[in-house]
Design a protein around this motif. Structure first.
Motif, PDB file in Angstrom:
ATOM      1  N   ALA A  50       0.913  -1.134   0.376  1.00  0.00           N
ATOM      2  CA  ALA A  50      -0.138  -0.158  -0.404  1.00  0.00           C
ATOM      3  C   ALA A  50       0.842   1.288  -0.116  1.00  0.00           C
ATOM      4  CB  ALA A  50      -0.963  -0.297   1.217  1.00  0.00           C
ATOM      5  N   THR A  51       2.143   1.275   0.439  1.00  0.00           N
ATOM      6  CA  THR A  51       2.925   2.237   0.617  1.00  0.00           C
ATOM      7  C   THR A  51       3.432   2.363  -0.724  1.00  0.00           C
ATOM      8  OG1 THR A  51       2.561   2.240   2.591  1.00  0.00           O
ATOM      9  CG2 THR A  51       4.697   3.682   1.846  1.00  0.00           C
ATOM     10  N   TRP A  52       4.876   1.526  -0.542  1.00  0.00           N
ATOM     11  CA  TRP A  52       5.474   0.767  -2.105  1.00  0.00           C
ATOM     12  C   TRP A  52       4.757   1.710  -3.344  1.00  0.00           C
ATOM     13  CZ3 TRP A  52       6.691  -4.510  -0.086  1.00  0.00           C
ATOM     14  CH2 TRP A  52       7.238  -4.435   1.173  1.00  0.00           C
ATOM     15  N   ASN A  53       3.342   1.636  -4.058  1.00  0.00           N
ATOM     16  CA  ASN A  53       2.903   1.217  -4.528  1.00  0.00           C
ATOM     17  C   ASN A  53       2.148   2.451  -4.869  1.00  0.00           C
ATOM     18  OD1 ASN A  53       3.452  -0.519  -6.495  1.00  0.00           O
ATOM     19  ND2 ASN A  53       3.377  -1.729  -4.778  1.00  0.00           N
ATOM     20  N   ARG A  54       1.789   3.425  -3.815  1.00  0.00           N
ATOM     21  CA  ARG A  54       0.818   4.797  -3.194  1.00  0.00           C
ATOM     22  C   ARG A  54       0.784   5.290  -4.560  1.00  0.00           C
ATOM     23  NH1 ARG A  54       4.079   7.207   1.660  1.00  0.00           N
ATOM     24  NH2 ARG A  54       5.906   8.474   0.409  1.00  0.00           N
ATOM     25  N   GLY A  55      -0.343   6.141  -5.219  1.00  0.00           N
ATOM     26  CA  GLY A  55       0.093   7.002  -5.573  1.00  0.00           C
ATOM     27  C   GLY A  55      -0.212   6.951  -7.293  1.00  0.00           C
ATOM     28  N   LYS A  56       0.747   5.549  -7.467  1.00  0.00           N
ATOM     29  CA  LYS A  56       0.350   5.182  -9.239  1.00  0.00           C
ATOM     30  C   LYS A  56      -0.624   4.931  -9.832  1.00  0.00           C
ATOM     31  CE  LYS A  56       4.653   2.937  -7.825  1.00  0.00           C
ATOM     32  NZ  LYS A  56       5.851   1.662  -7.836  1.00  0.00           N
ATOM     33  N   ARG A  57      -0.726   5.161 -10.913  1.00  0.00           N
ATOM     34  CA  ARG A  57      -1.829   3.706 -11.821  1.00  0.00           C
ATOM     35  C   ARG A  57      -1.710   2.780 -12.052  1.00  0.00           C
ATOM     36  NH1 ARG A  57      -4.033   7.774 -16.244  1.00  0.00           N
ATOM     37  NH2 ARG A  57      -1.900   8.141 -16.945  1.00  0.00           N
ATOM     38  N   GLY A  58      -2.875   0.974 -11.853  1.00  0.00           N
ATOM     39  CA  GLY A  58      -2.382   0.788 -12.786  1.00  0.00           C
ATOM     40  C   GLY A  58      -3.057   0.080 -13.766  1.00  0.00           C
ATOM     41  N   VAL A  59      -2.078  -1.136 -14.341  1.00  0.00           N
ATOM     42  CA  VAL A  59      -2.699  -1.634 -15.406  1.00  0.00           C
ATOM     43  C   VAL A  59      -2.303  -3.164 -15.690  1.00  0.00           C
ATOM     44  CG1 VAL A  59      -2.869   0.483 -16.714  1.00  0.00           C
ATOM     45  CG2 VAL A  59      -0.555  -0.674 -17.101  1.00  0.00           C
ATOM     46  N   VAL A  60      -3.472  -3.812 -15.959  1.00  0.00           N
ATOM     47  CA  VAL A  60      -2.825  -6.100 -16.438  1.00  0.00           C
ATOM     48  C   VAL A  60      -2.356  -5.919 -18.282  1.00  0.00           C
ATOM     49  CG1 VAL A  60      -3.640  -7.429 -16.493  1.00  0.00           C
ATOM     50  CG2 VAL A  60      -3.997  -6.524 -14.378  1.00  0.00           C
ATOM     51  N   VAL A  61      -1.809  -6.266 -17.905  1.00  0.00           N
ATOM     52  CA  VAL A  61      -1.223  -6.440 -19.722  1.00  0.00           C
ATOM     53  C   VAL A  61      -0.546  -7.644 -19.515  1.00  0.00           C
ATOM     54  CG1 VAL A  61       0.274  -5.548 -21.304  1.00  0.00           C
ATOM     55  CG2 VAL A  61       0.053  -3.653 -19.932  1.00  0.00           C
ATOM     56  N   ARG A 354      -0.314  11.249  -3.413  1.00  0.00           N
ATOM     57  CA  ARG A 354      -1.050  11.550  -4.092  1.00  0.00           C
ATOM     58  C   ARG A 354      -1.834  10.254  -4.207  1.00  0.00           C
ATOM     59  NH1 ARG A 354       1.729  16.265  -6.994  1.00  0.00           N
ATOM     60  NH2 ARG A 354       3.768  15.736  -6.290  1.00  0.00           N
ATOM     61  N   GLY A 355      -2.505   9.589  -2.918  1.00  0.00           N
ATOM     62  CA  GLY A 355      -3.399   8.732  -3.530  1.00  0.00           C
ATOM     63  C   GLY A 355      -2.908   7.580  -3.161  1.00  0.00           C
ATOM     64  N   PRO A 356      -4.026   6.159  -2.991  1.00  0.00           N
ATOM     65  CA  PRO A 356      -4.126   5.366  -2.813  1.00  0.00           C
ATOM     66  C   PRO A 356      -3.243   4.087  -3.925  1.00  0.00           C
ATOM     67  CG  PRO A 356      -6.458   5.445  -3.434  1.00  0.00           C
ATOM     68  CD  PRO A 356      -5.179   6.595  -2.893  1.00  0.00           C
ATOM     69  N   ALA A 357      -2.594   3.127  -3.249  1.00  0.00           N
ATOM     70  CA  ALA A 357      -1.950   1.172  -3.836  1.00  0.00           C
ATOM     71  C   ALA A 357      -2.884   1.144  -5.383  1.00  0.00           C
ATOM     72  CB  ALA A 357      -1.508   0.516  -3.601  1.00  0.00           C
ATOM     73  N   PRO A 358      -3.250   1.243  -6.636  1.00  0.00           N
ATOM     74  CA  PRO A 358      -4.093   0.745  -7.315  1.00  0.00           C
ATOM     75  C   PRO A 358      -4.649  -0.149  -7.276  1.00  0.00           C
ATOM     76  CG  PRO A 358      -2.082   0.570  -8.290  1.00  0.00           C
ATOM     77  CD  PRO A 358      -1.342   1.706  -7.002  1.00  0.00           C
ATOM     78  N   MET A 359      -5.780  -0.586  -7.476  1.00  0.00           N
ATOM     79  CA  MET A 359      -5.601  -1.765  -7.494  1.00  0.00           C
ATOM     80  C   MET A 359      -5.587  -2.857  -8.529  1.00  0.00           C
ATOM     81  SD  MET A 359      -9.800  -1.942  -6.426  1.00  0.00           S
ATOM     82  CE  MET A 359     -10.644  -0.684  -7.645  1.00  0.00           C
ATOM     83  N   LEU A 360      -5.888  -4.322  -8.874  1.00  0.00           N
ATOM     84  CA  LEU A 360      -5.304  -4.927  -9.837  1.00  0.00           C
ATOM     85  C   LEU A 360      -5.995  -4.730 -11.174  1.00  0.00           C
ATOM     86  CD1 LEU A 360      -3.460  -6.828 -10.885  1.00  0.00           C
ATOM     87  CD2 LEU A 360      -4.589  -8.577 -10.344  1.00  0.00           C
ATOM     88  N   GLY A 361      -5.356  -3.516 -12.056  1.00  0.00           N
ATOM     89  CA  GLY A 361      -6.297  -3.260 -13.284  1.00  0.00           C
ATOM     90  C   GLY A 361      -6.767  -2.247 -13.302  1.00  0.00           C
ATOM     91  N   GLN A 362      -6.896  -2.057 -12.091  1.00  0.00           N
ATOM     92  CA  GLN A 362      -7.570  -1.076 -11.845  1.00  0.00           C
ATOM     93  C   GLN A 362      -7.616   0.632 -13.340  1.00  0.00           C
ATOM     94  OE1 GLN A 362      -7.082   0.958  -8.324  1.00  0.00           O
ATOM     95  NE2 GLN A 362      -8.932   2.892  -8.330  1.00  0.00           N
ATOM     96  N   HIS A 363      -6.477   0.529 -13.702  1.00  0.00           N
ATOM     97  CA  HIS A 363      -6.951   2.276 -14.970  1.00  0.00           C
ATOM     98  C   HIS A 363      -6.564   1.119 -15.856  1.00  0.00           C
ATOM     99  CE1 HIS A 363      -5.633   3.676 -11.177  1.00  0.00           C
ATOM    100  NE2 HIS A 363      -6.670   4.590 -11.395  1.00  0.00           N
ATOM    101  N   SER A 364      -7.301  -0.160 -16.613  1.00  0.00           N
ATOM    102  CA  SER A 364      -6.749  -0.255 -17.706  1.00  0.00           C
ATOM    103  C   SER A 364      -7.169   0.149 -19.052  1.00  0.00           C
ATOM    104  CB  SER A 364      -6.879  -2.171 -17.885  1.00  0.00           C
ATOM    105  OG  SER A 364      -5.740  -2.749 -16.859  1.00  0.00           O
ATOM    106  N   ASP A 365      -7.971   0.519 -19.172  1.00  0.00           N
ATOM    107  CA  ASP A 365      -9.234   0.682 -20.311  1.00  0.00           C
ATOM    108  C   ASP A 365      -9.342   2.585 -20.197  1.00  0.00           C
ATOM    109  OD1 ASP A 365      -9.446  -2.142 -20.670  1.00  0.00           O
ATOM    110  OD2 ASP A 365     -11.149  -1.619 -19.039  1.00  0.00           O
TER     111      ASP A 365
END
Length: 768
Positions: A50-61, A354-365
């Motif tokens: 939750a800390t190491w990935n905070r503030g990022k957007r997340g995608v699955v590829v 700047r915000g929480p860590a992203p959920m898995l694939g949260q911003h893929s689209d």
């Protein structure tokens, strides 16, 4: 403007070290996209995710989805920074590192291999702090009761790898501002280990390894923790002749200096033949009064000292809150998350969570097309370090401040160490961290000396001061005073506790901070508080200060604006526990150690074999027990009812070669525990410039010290770094600053400046 305004980062890494690079970039304003496979980052189950990935957007590829892989290729074409574990990770997506660098001239590719580029010596090749520390000598360098290797409850090697990789990446971006060209930056697990263990790796290669069977408090009889009369523990920062002598006086033990074994000074305290009696005498004295009484007495004598505290309350400490190192984030998966804040406080371009860590694939689209941003291929200039042409002044003694200078020098900067005319009082113990600097020994208390210092600063890019808050103002070297000479100056103020808050005016050192922030308690568990033999807070704060300098210079390069920046030992100590201090309702409990801690579980610990020790680690698939049982011939019932005992018995019957062969066959990650003397002889490490060896001044012995701390494909610095003599470069530095020759002569003649000679190269007896 944010430091990383309009900077785009693709983070393809998992675990700890790589995501930390992305975390720092997100904290300071970059658009960071975390790319995962359908299975997700293996660290998602850890609280620190939750800390190491905070503030990022997340995608699955998915690697087998041509459309998504093509999308990733287009995003790389528009990224500024690409963070990967190594080339194999890119190959999964049909990408080639060298081709990317050739096609996209401004791209900075950052690689963080778990051990060395292209080589990880344990099964599976996954990142492992424990295996890296064991194979790299850290575990066996830790002070203990038994003299055996000891596991740490913290993945400190990975925290340092991620931090140092961030420094190197920002330096590459700063160089890109002038050259227009990117490059490949490689900071391996071994590089992270080098940064963390710099002093431990600085040895006479012909000397035997030091004994570590000196107790969990470490080697030094005065710079450690003590049990007091009321059953509590205090951490004492009595390091160096000044504070060691003061401690003996406070304890009523000044007569110890008359003992012929000490020869009238405190340097003899750490000699092997004096450890036992000196430790007992000093420890017994502390039993005569309560912890509060001793803290008041020691602090009254100017000796840093605190009551040893528990880790669980650290983020609620008033000083931690005062410097903004406690953050609360609303996370859609985890609820309310309490986590460490941003450890560097910048006045003009502050970082923020700047915000929480992203959920898995949260911003893929939802992520826009980045293609077309990095520009045409370019042939960039070749330079000795990405900071070549930058000049930095450092003030401050002991370890953290000089070491920050060394790291900046390793990146190619011209670093000037400003010290008193008699020299930094800790020089004898700090050969390792003073390498690569130039020395200006000058009396800043005199108007003429101060004026000369201001003239030197006028031609510099940054100043790092390691003095207590208020001291720079009293000396006339605070930023407000220095701005008159250099309005665009970047000033980094490194202190123990930060520039604001109830403890800001107090002095502090590594061991005291270990006690205050809960590290000692966590390492020792229900036993005695355990002092980390490595100066973890000093060494990591050096890298944190180097990061502050590069961030400040990048911001200035993009805006023309200098600024004041603050960092501190306690902010770094909080960062170094980022995974362990991250809490939310369903967070797993962090690991707690004990005396001579072997590791957190039966499949994740050190075991003794016939001729030495080995360290095993669990497989990501979770079937380690079944594989071990089958390979070692252990009954399933024994693995269930008495797993640790059964494994101990099985390994005790094997040699290290037999054990390692069996573990390789079973595909269980494992390494042999090595001492420093073995590590410095590793052919693979020597080939990778892990060490540079120079002759000592006595003409008979040698000094081995860490060599190449990072690899840059276009701006690599090379060759050994040597520490300066006191004032060795005073004349040259003052002349470079434009002082007339007669003025320099007058400063030297009146004793306001030391005109020194090269250092007599030697290594002092280890004090930790």
């Amino acid at each position: 403007m944010d430091v990383f305004h309009d900077i785009r980062v693709l983070d393809l890494t998992g675990g700890v070290a790589g995501p930390l690079v992305g975390m720092f970039f997100a904290d300071f304003g970059a658009d960071v996209v975390k790319v995962e496979g359908p299975e997700g980052d293996p660290a998602r189950s850890r609280a620190g995710f939750a800390t190491w990935n905070r503030g990022k957007r997340g995608v699955v590829v998915p690697a087998d989805d041509p459309a998504r892989v093509a999308w990733l290729g287009r995003q790389v074409a528009g990224a500024d920074v690409l963070i990967v574990t190594g080339g194999n990770q890119l190959a999964r997506y049909g990408l080639d590192r060298d081709e990317l660098l050739s096609r996209h001239g401004r791209l900075v590719v950052v690689e963080l291999p778990p051990y060395l580029p292209g080589y990880t010596p344990w099964s599976g090749g996954a990142e492992s702090a424990a295996l890296l520390a064991t194979l790299g000598g850290q575990a066996w360098r830790q002070s203990s009761m038994s003299g055996h290797p000891v596991d740490s409850v913290y993945p400190t090697t990975l925290y340092c790898q991620g931090l140092w990789a961030t420094v190197c990446t920002v330096a590459a971006l700063l160089e890109r501002e002038s050259s227009g060209c990117g490059q490949r930056v490689t900071v391996s697990g071994v590089n992270g280990l080098m940064q963390l263990l710099t002093s431990a790796f600085t040895v006479n290669p012909d000397a035997p390894d030091v004994s570590t069977a000196v107790g969990t408090g470490g080697r030094h009889p005065a710079y450690t923790r003590f049990l007091t009369g009321d059953g509590r523990w205090i951490a004492s920062g009595a390091l160096g002749p000044k504070f060691e002598t003061a401690l003996l006086h406070v304890l009523g033990l000044s007569e110890m200096l008359d003992d012929e074994r000490l020869e009238g000074n405190t340097r003899g305290l750490v000699q092997p033949e004096n450890l036992a009696w000196a430790k007992k005498k000093i420890s017994d004295a502390f039993l005569r009064a309560s912890a509060d009484e001793w803290v008041e007495a020691l602090q009254g004598a100017g000796i840093p000292c605190v009551v040893v505290a528990d880790r669980s309350g650290w983020l609620d400490h008033p000083q931690v809150r005062a410097i903004g190192m406690r953050e609360v984030v609303q996370d859609p998966e985890r609820g309310e998350v309490v986590m460490p804040g941003v450890p560097i406080r910048m006045t003009a371009s502050p970082g923020r969570v700047r915000g929480p860590a992203p959920m898995l694939g949260q911003h893929s689209d939802t992520i826009e097309d980045w293609s077309g941003r990095t520009g045409a291929p370019a042939r960039g200039p070749v330079r000795p370090g990405p900071l070549h042409g930058r000049r930095v002044v450092i003030t401050g003694a002991f370890v953290a401040t000089p070491f920050a200078g060394l790291l900046l020098a390793e990146l190619g900067a011209d670093v000037i160490k400003v010290e008193p005319t008699g020299g930094d009082p800790f020089r004898d113990n700090a050969y390792a961290v003073n390498r690569g600097l130039r020395s200006l020994a000058i009396d800043l208390r005199s108007p003429a000396g101060l004026a000369a210092f201001h003239q030197v600063v006028a031609g510099c890019d940054a100043v790092v001061d390691g003095l207590r808050p208020g001291v720079t103002t009293r000396l006339g070297i605070d930023r407000a005073s220095l701005l008159k000479a250099n309005p665009a100056l970047v000033v980094v103020s490194m202190s123990a506790y930060g520039d604001i808050g109830p403890m800001s005016r107090l002095g502090g050192v590594d061991v005291v901070v270990q006690g205050l922030c809960g590290m000692m308690r966590a390492e020792g568990g229900d036993g005695e508080p355990a002092v980390n033999t490595i100066a973890v807070n000093d060494n990591a704060t050096a890298a944190m200060s180097a990061l502050a300098v590069t961030l400040g210079l990048l911001h200035r390069e993009r805006t023309g604006e200098g600024q004041q920046i603050h960092d501190s030992l306690i902010a770094t100590a909080t960062y170094l526990q980022s995974g362990e201090l991250t809490t939310f309702a369903s967070a797993p409990d962090p690991t707690i150690g004990r005396d001579d801690f072997p590791g957190p579980g039966q499949f994740d610990r050190l075991y003794e074999v016939k001729d030495r020790w080995i360290r095993i680690a669990p497989r990501p698939q979770g079937d380690t027990g079944r594989r071990l049982g089958a390979a070692l011939g252990i009954q399933s019932s024994d693995l269930v009812s008495r797993p640790e005992e059964a494994l101990t018995e099985a390994f005790a019957r094997m040699s290290s070669d037999e054990a390692m062969a069996t573990l390789r066959t079973a595909d269980v990650p494992a390494v042999i525990a090595r001492k420093i003397g073995e590590v410095i002889r590793d052919p693979r490490l020597l080939e990778a410039e892990f060490l540079h060896v120079v002759g000592a001044s006595d003409g008979r012995s040698w000094i081995a010290a860490p060599g190449r701390y990072a690899t840059f494909s276009r701006t690599a610095r090379s060759g050994p770094l040597i520490p300066p003599g006191v004032g060795e470069h005073s004349r040259a530095i003052l002349a470079d600053a434009g002082l007339a020759a007669d003025v320099v002569e007058e400063l030297v003649a009146t004793g306001l400046v030391t005109d020194g000679v090269p250092l007599q190269r030697a290594i002092a007896t280890a004090y930790r």
